[in-house]
Design a protein around this motif. Structure first.
Motif, PDB file in Angstrom:
ATOM      1  N   LEU A  67      38.720  61.049  84.090  1.00  0.00           N
ATOM      2  CA  LEU A  67      38.645  61.345  85.709  1.00  0.00           C
ATOM      3  C   LEU A  67      37.753  62.391  86.232  1.00  0.00           C
ATOM      4  CD1 LEU A  67      42.487  61.141  86.376  1.00  0.00           C
ATOM      5  CD2 LEU A  67      40.846  59.354  86.449  1.00  0.00           C
ATOM      6  N   SER A  68      37.551  62.572  87.511  1.00  0.00           N
ATOM      7  CA  SER A  68      36.498  63.321  87.933  1.00  0.00           C
ATOM      8  C   SER A  68      36.910  64.799  87.649  1.00  0.00           C
ATOM      9  CB  SER A  68      36.700  63.185  89.815  1.00  0.00           C
ATOM     10  OG  SER A  68      36.152  61.971  89.988  1.00  0.00           O
ATOM     11  N   TRP A  69      35.985  65.601  87.158  1.00  0.00           N
ATOM     12  CA  TRP A  69      35.978  66.942  86.704  1.00  0.00           C
ATOM     13  C   TRP A  69      36.789  67.014  85.463  1.00  0.00           C
ATOM     14  CZ3 TRP A  69      31.981  68.942  88.695  1.00  0.00           C
ATOM     15  CH2 TRP A  69      31.776  68.776  89.983  1.00  0.00           C
ATOM     16  N   GLN A  70      36.990  65.907  84.771  1.00  0.00           N
ATOM     17  CA  GLN A  70      37.528  66.094  83.630  1.00  0.00           C
ATOM     18  C   GLN A  70      36.928  65.381  82.160  1.00  0.00           C
ATOM     19  OE1 GLN A  70      41.666  64.512  83.881  1.00  0.00           O
ATOM     20  NE2 GLN A  70      42.055  65.510  85.861  1.00  0.00           N
ATOM     21  N   GLU A  71      35.396  65.070  82.634  1.00  0.00           N
ATOM     22  CA  GLU A  71      34.658  64.226  81.739  1.00  0.00           C
ATOM     23  C   GLU A  71      34.418  65.046  80.575  1.00  0.00           C
ATOM     24  OE1 GLU A  71      34.072  65.228  84.724  1.00  0.00           O
ATOM     25  OE2 GLU A  71      33.413  63.683  86.160  1.00  0.00           O
ATOM     26  N   GLU A  72      35.331  65.838  79.995  1.00  0.00           N
ATOM     27  CA  GLU A  72      34.826  66.514  78.744  1.00  0.00           C
ATOM     28  C   GLU A  72      34.211  65.737  77.804  1.00  0.00           C
ATOM     29  OE1 GLU A  72      34.431  69.790  78.299  1.00  0.00           O
ATOM     30  OE2 GLU A  72      35.441  70.434  80.248  1.00  0.00           O
ATOM     31  N   ASN A  73      35.004  64.617  77.159  1.00  0.00           N
ATOM     32  CA  ASN A  73      34.345  64.048  76.065  1.00  0.00           C
ATOM     33  C   ASN A  73      33.365  63.367  76.492  1.00  0.00           C
ATOM     34  OD1 ASN A  73      36.431  65.223  74.272  1.00  0.00           O
ATOM     35  ND2 ASN A  73      37.789  63.209  75.147  1.00  0.00           N
ATOM     36  N   THR A  74      33.209  62.667  77.605  1.00  0.00           N
ATOM     37  CA  THR A  74      31.918  62.085  77.955  1.00  0.00           C
ATOM     38  C   THR A  74      30.959  62.875  77.937  1.00  0.00           C
ATOM     39  OG1 THR A  74      33.379  60.516  79.398  1.00  0.00           O
ATOM     40  CG2 THR A  74      30.906  60.465  79.821  1.00  0.00           C
ATOM     41  N   THR A  75      30.684  64.177  78.328  1.00  0.00           N
ATOM     42  CA  THR A  75      29.922  65.205  78.281  1.00  0.00           C
ATOM     43  C   THR A  75      29.313  65.545  77.224  1.00  0.00           C
ATOM     44  OG1 THR A  75      30.395  66.293  80.487  1.00  0.00           O
ATOM     45  CG2 THR A  75      29.039  67.513  79.040  1.00  0.00           C
ATOM     46  N   LYS A  76      30.243  65.656  76.287  1.00  0.00           N
ATOM     47  CA  LYS A  76      29.971  66.072  74.731  1.00  0.00           C
ATOM     48  C   LYS A  76      29.194  64.954  74.067  1.00  0.00           C
ATOM     49  CE  LYS A  76      32.161  67.180  70.483  1.00  0.00           C
ATOM     50  NZ  LYS A  76      33.555  67.326  69.968  1.00  0.00           N
ATOM     51  N   PHE A  77      29.696  63.627  74.199  1.00  0.00           N
ATOM     52  CA  PHE A  77      28.775  62.480  73.866  1.00  0.00           C
ATOM     53  C   PHE A  77      27.571  62.319  74.291  1.00  0.00           C
ATOM     54  CE2 PHE A  77      27.780  58.012  74.322  1.00  0.00           C
ATOM     55  CZ  PHE A  77      27.680  57.505  72.914  1.00  0.00           C
ATOM     56  N   ILE A  78      27.361  62.599  75.699  1.00  0.00           N
ATOM     57  CA  ILE A  78      26.094  62.531  76.139  1.00  0.00           C
ATOM     58  C   ILE A  78      25.153  63.464  75.484  1.00  0.00           C
ATOM     59  CG2 ILE A  78      24.650  62.880  78.185  1.00  0.00           C
ATOM     60  CD1 ILE A  78      26.851  61.665  79.833  1.00  0.00           C
ATOM     61  N   CYS A  79      25.645  64.747  75.250  1.00  0.00           N
ATOM     62  CA  CYS A  79      24.706  65.845  74.749  1.00  0.00           C
ATOM     63  C   CYS A  79      24.644  65.631  73.433  1.00  0.00           C
ATOM     64  CB  CYS A  79      25.607  67.200  74.802  1.00  0.00           C
ATOM     65  SG  CYS A  79      25.856  67.759  76.277  1.00  0.00           S
ATOM     66  N   GLU A  80      25.349  64.827  72.708  1.00  0.00           N
ATOM     67  CA  GLU A  80      25.183  64.598  71.056  1.00  0.00           C
ATOM     68  C   GLU A  80      24.020  63.394  70.798  1.00  0.00           C
ATOM     69  OE1 GLU A  80      29.061  63.579  69.749  1.00  0.00           O
ATOM     70  OE2 GLU A  80      29.613  65.765  69.387  1.00  0.00           O
ATOM     71  N   TYR A  81      24.137  62.604  71.964  1.00  0.00           N
ATOM     72  CA  TYR A  81      23.328  61.427  71.918  1.00  0.00           C
ATOM     73  C   TYR A  81      21.822  61.944  72.446  1.00  0.00           C
ATOM     74  CZ  TYR A  81      21.590  56.796  72.685  1.00  0.00           C
ATOM     75  OH  TYR A  81      20.764  55.416  72.752  1.00  0.00           O
ATOM     76  N   LEU A  82      21.649  62.667  73.207  1.00  0.00           N
ATOM     77  CA  LEU A  82      20.472  63.443  73.732  1.00  0.00           C
ATOM     78  C   LEU A  82      19.754  64.352  72.631  1.00  0.00           C
ATOM     79  CD1 LEU A  82      21.071  64.061  77.371  1.00  0.00           C
ATOM     80  CD2 LEU A  82      19.669  62.237  76.476  1.00  0.00           C
ATOM     81  N   GLU A  83      20.653  64.945  72.048  1.00  0.00           N
ATOM     82  CA  GLU A  83      20.545  65.915  70.961  1.00  0.00           C
ATOM     83  C   GLU A  83      19.732  64.987  69.867  1.00  0.00           C
ATOM     84  OE1 GLU A  83      21.869  69.916  68.735  1.00  0.00           O
ATOM     85  OE2 GLU A  83      23.287  68.323  69.318  1.00  0.00           O
ATOM     86  N   ASN A  84      20.476  63.942  69.408  1.00  0.00           N
ATOM     87  CA  ASN A  84      19.759  63.167  68.430  1.00  0.00           C
ATOM     88  C   ASN A  84      18.448  62.612  68.655  1.00  0.00           C
ATOM     89  OD1 ASN A  84      21.970  63.512  66.637  1.00  0.00           O
ATOM     90  ND2 ASN A  84      23.376  61.738  67.270  1.00  0.00           N
ATOM     91  N   LEU A  85      18.125  62.315  69.973  1.00  0.00           N
ATOM     92  CA  LEU A  85      16.948  61.790  70.338  1.00  0.00           C
ATOM     93  C   LEU A  85      15.720  62.721  70.407  1.00  0.00           C
ATOM     94  CD1 LEU A  85      18.049  59.295  73.460  1.00  0.00           C
ATOM     95  CD2 LEU A  85      17.278  58.843  70.907  1.00  0.00           C
ATOM     96  N   GLY A  86      16.318  64.204  70.533  1.00  0.00           N
ATOM     97  CA  GLY A  86      15.164  65.348  70.487  1.00  0.00           C
ATOM     98  C   GLY A  86      14.920  65.503  72.003  1.00  0.00           C
ATOM     99  N   ILE A  87      15.828  65.129  72.916  1.00  0.00           N
ATOM    100  CA  ILE A  87      15.533  65.342  74.514  1.00  0.00           C
ATOM    101  C   ILE A  87      16.247  66.642  74.938  1.00  0.00           C
ATOM    102  CG2 ILE A  87      15.975  64.565  76.762  1.00  0.00           C
ATOM    103  CD1 ILE A  87      15.707  61.659  75.568  1.00  0.00           C
ATOM    104  N   ALA A  88      15.521  67.550  75.414  1.00  0.00           N
ATOM    105  CA  ALA A  88      16.003  68.794  75.877  1.00  0.00           C
ATOM    106  C   ALA A  88      17.116  68.657  77.158  1.00  0.00           C
ATOM    107  CB  ALA A  88      14.984  69.662  76.354  1.00  0.00           C
TER     108      ALA A  88
END
Length: 391
Positions: A30-51
């Motif tokens: 839910l809104s303002w509770q997207e902790e796991n989604t945020t973590k997943f996006i960060c990991e995905y971008l990190e694997n791509l080498g995107i700052a």
């Protein structure tokens, strides 16, 4: 005009795109509770080498820096789910969380933006400028965009573009008309206070139920008789709380509702008139009243240049027959807060397909999308960024 490698990449990653959407759909937050989604996006971008950097308390802002100088274009995808019980539980990717569901397509938006980022990152040597990626929380409570703007989401940005999956349009169709797209969305609460008492002794009371009912029955002329009929507007009373027991005359009544329109002066007028009607009704019955009017999202007004560019990009990418003229909706969208700062546009990508049972309204418990639309959205994100930077 379009970049052929982007098209090939989106096609190459189509299975991954569907898998990303299904993972996100099954794990709604839910809104303002997207902790796991945020973590997943960060990991995905990190694997791509995107700052990237996390925003507070949730959300992500990332940037693909082109190897040639130029402008900066921002692409936005929202990621929060709704407090809706999923009814189509037979889906293999149905929500794992009781009472929570991606019933508006934000799972699709996030997945499309991730794959667009992956494709754009592969051609960054060709990019004349930068692509800002905004993974936004809390759209459903109309707070996320404003919070991310305050955290620098569009600082240094020349243009911003967003997409919404749209179940009321056929799959693959793209609509992005200049001018109004989504209405402003305001909330109001009207609290009447009368004088309670025994149901058998009305002469000693001021019945808040009667006062509130009179307001509900009489407030609609604010729309039908006090504004220009060529200015679309909606005033809806959605909730009324009054009374405590069958034989007790109510002392208090609370009415909650929403106002939608496109024109700022009409918005101002409706707020003023709604308050006037509430005060007059209260005075008529000898009650008192408190009106709270909260301005939510602004109207989404597509910039003419940007909207025309979306149409041009869509036609060249998918063919002229992809273009669709969807009428403006009275629904609200906090993408408006980006457009307050930066010119841009907001496109609708159709995902309705009767054969796949994906025509259910947004926010319904059986809402689903035709996943064939995912590639359309992902490529539209990527190609728009490429073309804008090369204009």
């Amino acid at each position: 005009m379009i970049h052929q490698r982007l098209k090939e990449a989106i096609n190459q990653y189509s299975e991954e795109l569907t898998a990303l959407r299904r993972k996100l759909h099954s794990e709604p937050e839910l809104s303002w509770q997207e902790e796991n989604t945020t973590k997943f996006i960060c990991e995905y971008l990190e694997n791509l080498g995107i700052a990237f950097r996390r925003t507070e308390p949730t959300g992500v802002i990332a940037e693909i820096k082109g190897e040639k100088p130029g402008k900066t274009v921002a692409l936005r995808g929202d990621m929060d789910a709704l407090s809706v019980e999923q009814l189509n539980k037979e889906l293999p990717y149905a929500s794992k969380e009781d009472g929570k569901m991606h019933a508006c397509g934000h799972d699709a938006h996030t997945a499309m933006l991730l794959i667009a980022a992956k494709a754009l990152n592969e051609i960054k040597a060709d990019l004349p400028g930068n692509v800002r990626l905004i993974f936004q929380p809390a759209e459903e409570v109309a707070e996320g965009a404003k919070a991310l703007v305050e955290q620098g989401a569009v600082e240094g940005v020349d243009n911003v573009f967003g997409i919404h999956i749209w179940s009321q349009m056929p799959t693959h169709k793209v609509s992005c008309m200049p001018g109004p797209s989504f209405a402003s969305a305001d909330l109001f609460t009207v609290t009447f206070k009368g004088r309670g008492g025994h149901g058998a002794m009305p002469q000693d009371c001021i019945d808040a139920a009667i006062v509130a009912s009179a307001f509900v029955m009489n407030v609609q002329p604010v729309i039908s008789r006090t504004i220009d009929p060529q200015q679309p507007a909606v005033l809806t009373v959605g909730k009324m709380t009054v009374g405590t027991r069958f034989n007790v005359i109510a002392e208090n009544a609370v009415i909650e509702g929403t106002v939608r329109c496109f024109d700022p002066s009409t918005r101002d007028h409706i707020e003023k008139q709604l308050t006037h009607y509430a005060n007059q009704v209260a005075a008529l019955y000898g009650a008192t009243v408190k009106v709270e009017y909260i301005r939510g999202t602004q109207a989404v007004i597509n910039d003419e240049y940007s909207a025309n560019l979306v149409q041009k990009v869509a036609a060249e990418t998918f063919g002229e027959d992809v273009l669709y003229q969807e009428k403006p909706t009275m629904g609200g969208e906090d993408f408006s807060f980006y457009l307050d700062k930066v010119p841009g546009s907001f496109a609708l990508v159709g995902s309705g397909n009767p054969e796949k049972d994906t025509g259910w309204a947004h926010h319904h418990g059986r809402f689903n999308i035709d996943e064939d639309a995912l590639a359309t959205g992902a490529e539209l994100y990527a190609q728009y960024a490429w073309v804008y930077l090369n204009e």
